[in-house]
Design a protein around this motif. Structure first.
Motif, PDB file in Angstrom:
ATOM      1  N   SER A  22      -6.810   6.408   2.366  1.00 42.29           N
ATOM      2  CA  SER A  22      -5.913   5.454   1.704  1.00 42.29           C
ATOM      3  C   SER A  22      -4.499   6.002   1.597  1.00 42.29           C
ATOM      4  N   HIS A  64       2.884   4.808  -1.613  1.00 46.24           N
ATOM      5  CA  HIS A  64       2.816   3.574  -0.833  1.00 46.24           C
ATOM      6  C   HIS A  64       3.713   3.657   0.407  1.00 46.24           C
ATOM      7  N   LEU A 102       2.430   3.322   4.281  1.00 45.19           N
ATOM      8  CA  LEU A 102       3.021   2.344   5.201  1.00 45.19           C
ATOM      9  C   LEU A 102       3.585   3.029   6.444  1.00 45.19           C
ATOM     10  N   GLU A 162       0.915   3.716   8.819  1.00 46.50           N
ATOM     11  CA  GLU A 162       0.524   2.494   9.526  1.00 46.50           C
ATOM     12  C   GLU A 162       1.471   2.211  10.691  1.00 46.50           C
ATOM     13  N   PHE A 172      -3.596  -0.143   6.241  1.00 47.36           N
ATOM     14  CA  PHE A 172      -3.223  -1.539   5.976  1.00 47.36           C
ATOM     15  C   PHE A 172      -3.514  -2.403   7.199  1.00 47.36           C
ATOM     16  N   SER A 173      -4.716  -2.297   7.699  1.00 45.44           N
ATOM     17  CA  SER A 173      -5.068  -2.978   8.943  1.00 45.44           C
ATOM     18  C   SER A 173      -4.953  -4.498   8.835  1.00 45.44           C
ATOM     19  N   GLU A 174      -5.018  -5.034   7.606  1.00 46.80           N
ATOM     20  CA  GLU A 174      -4.976  -6.494   7.429  1.00 46.80           C
ATOM     21  C   GLU A 174      -3.560  -7.062   7.510  1.00 46.80           C
ATOM     22  N   LYS A 175      -2.533  -6.201   7.407  1.00 43.05           N
ATOM     23  CA  LYS A 175      -1.149  -6.672   7.435  1.00 43.05           C
ATOM     24  C   LYS A 175      -0.654  -6.827   8.875  1.00 43.05           C
ATOM     25  N   VAL A 185       4.279  -4.961   7.661  1.00 42.84           N
ATOM     26  CA  VAL A 185       4.298  -3.515   7.448  1.00 42.84           C
ATOM     27  C   VAL A 185       5.724  -2.983   7.519  1.00 42.84           C
ATOM     28  N   GLU A 245       7.920  -4.277   4.546  1.00 41.40           N
ATOM     29  CA  GLU A 245       7.506  -3.646   3.284  1.00 41.40           C
ATOM     30  C   GLU A 245       7.984  -2.201   3.225  1.00 41.40           C
TER      31      GLU A 245
END
Length: 345
Positions: A138, A203, A207, A210, A223-226, A231, A234
């Motif tokens: 995470s 955070h 990011l 990612e 953050f695979s869903e973004k 990404v 953000e």
């Protein structure tokens, strides 16, 4: 004169090492407990040297960077505090070897071949257990770890049987991110590595991981869903608030050269000054390390070894406040992801 080979487990026994670790955790440790821990920790040096020799032999003639590090006493004690159920004798990263690869393909190829190596040392984990490339943490950490249990037939090494060593596999992109996380831990009061401190730093670095995973390795991070644009936007928003990249950009990388003697102690003073001390032998360096830890409690001190000064600087960039690769990769990564969506000209 006795020629008896020492067959006693370092520190006396695994149970004695565990009791000493528990005493440290409970703030009740006495002098004997500290001696037990130091004897056990020092014994990992032989294990570390064995594995780095194996790895250097297997990477000879390649562009793979190999380095090793001996876990600091303060870091061991901090880990005992963070993991109340952990038994000290089972801490598997006191001795650590790090391999840094150009890309994931070469990493997986080397690791797969190494798993087939014929030696008595036993890998303790399933291949996918510590695969943080397939399953990023995470925090954004990506890399792969393997844990080996030391085992030799020689009488001289018999007492070391069962000591553990961790092998870290990273790509250069993953290493740049991990380096920046360490640097942030040095220059701020936040520790994104452990998700401690200001959540905005945690955070932002998650990011950034990612972005790097998508832009350079065709992978996903935490953050695979973004979407790509979510990404990037953000990250840029939180970077504008923290001034993170500019803060890292403003750091002066240490000009101190690491000696070709290969055994170097890096001391990161509270003033942010890096001091490097070099030694002719590993034994001399280890003795100095223990003394420095007593003299400078709370100071970040690490004993490192690599073939050249350039390898030390590359493998341990965090100790030289060097986040230049990370800055370049993140900025180019943001541009690359945005361009793919026709949002960057």
């Amino acid at each position: 004169m006795s020629n008896t080979v020492n067959d006693k487990f370092p520190g006396g026994s695994k149970s004695r090492v565990n009791r000493a670790g528990n005493a440290v955790r409970e703030n009740s440790a006495n002098i004997e407990d500290y001696f037990v821990i130091e004897e056990w920790r020092a014994a990992h040096r032989a294990v570390l040297n064995t594995f780095q020799a194996i790895l250097r032999n297997r990477t000879r003639g390649t562009d793979i960077t190999v380095a090793q590090r001996h876990k600091r006493q303060s870091t061991i004690f901090d880990k005992l505090s963070r993991f109340p159920e952990m038994q000290l004798a089972r801490m598997d990263d006191v001795a650590g070897c790090r391999l840094i690869f150009r890309d994931i393909e070469s990493l997986n190829r080397f690791r797969g071949n190494f798993h087939k190596a014929r030696f008595h040392h036993k890998r303790k984990n399933d291949p996918d257990k510590y695969n943080y490339i397939a399953n990023p943490k995470s925090t954004g950490y990506r890399g792969i770890h393997d844990v080996y249990s030391y085992d030799v037939n020689s009488m001289a090494g018999k007492h070391l049987k069962g000591l553990l060593v961790e092998i870290q596999y990273r790509t250069e992109v993953q290493h740049a991110w991990a380096t920046a996380v360490e640097v942030i831990g040095f220059i701020t009061e936040n520790q994104p590595k452990f998700e401690q401190g200001d959540d905005r730093y945690n955070h932002a670095m998650a990011l950034a991981s990612e972005i790097l995973a998508r832009a350079y390795e065709d992978k996903k991070g935490p953050f695979s869903e973004k979407s790509d644009i979510e990404v990037v936007k953000e990250f840029l928003d939180i970077d504008a608030k923290l001034n993170l990249l500019n803060m890292l950009r403003g750091l002066n990388t240490a000009s101190t050269e690491v000696s070709a003697n290969r055994n170097s102690i890096l001391i990161f003073h509270e003033s942010s000054e890096l001091e490097v001390r070099t030694f002719r032998s590993a034994t001399e360096a280890l003795a100095a390390l223990f003394e420095l830890e007593k003299e400078l409690p709370g100071t970040d001190i690490v004993l490192v070894k690599a073939d050249t000064s350039e390898e030390v600087r590359f493998a341990f960039k965090n100790y030289f406040s060097d986040a230049t690769d990370f800055i370049r990769l993140v900025e180019d990564g943001c541009e690359k992801l945005a361009r793919q969506q026709n949002l960057w000209r």
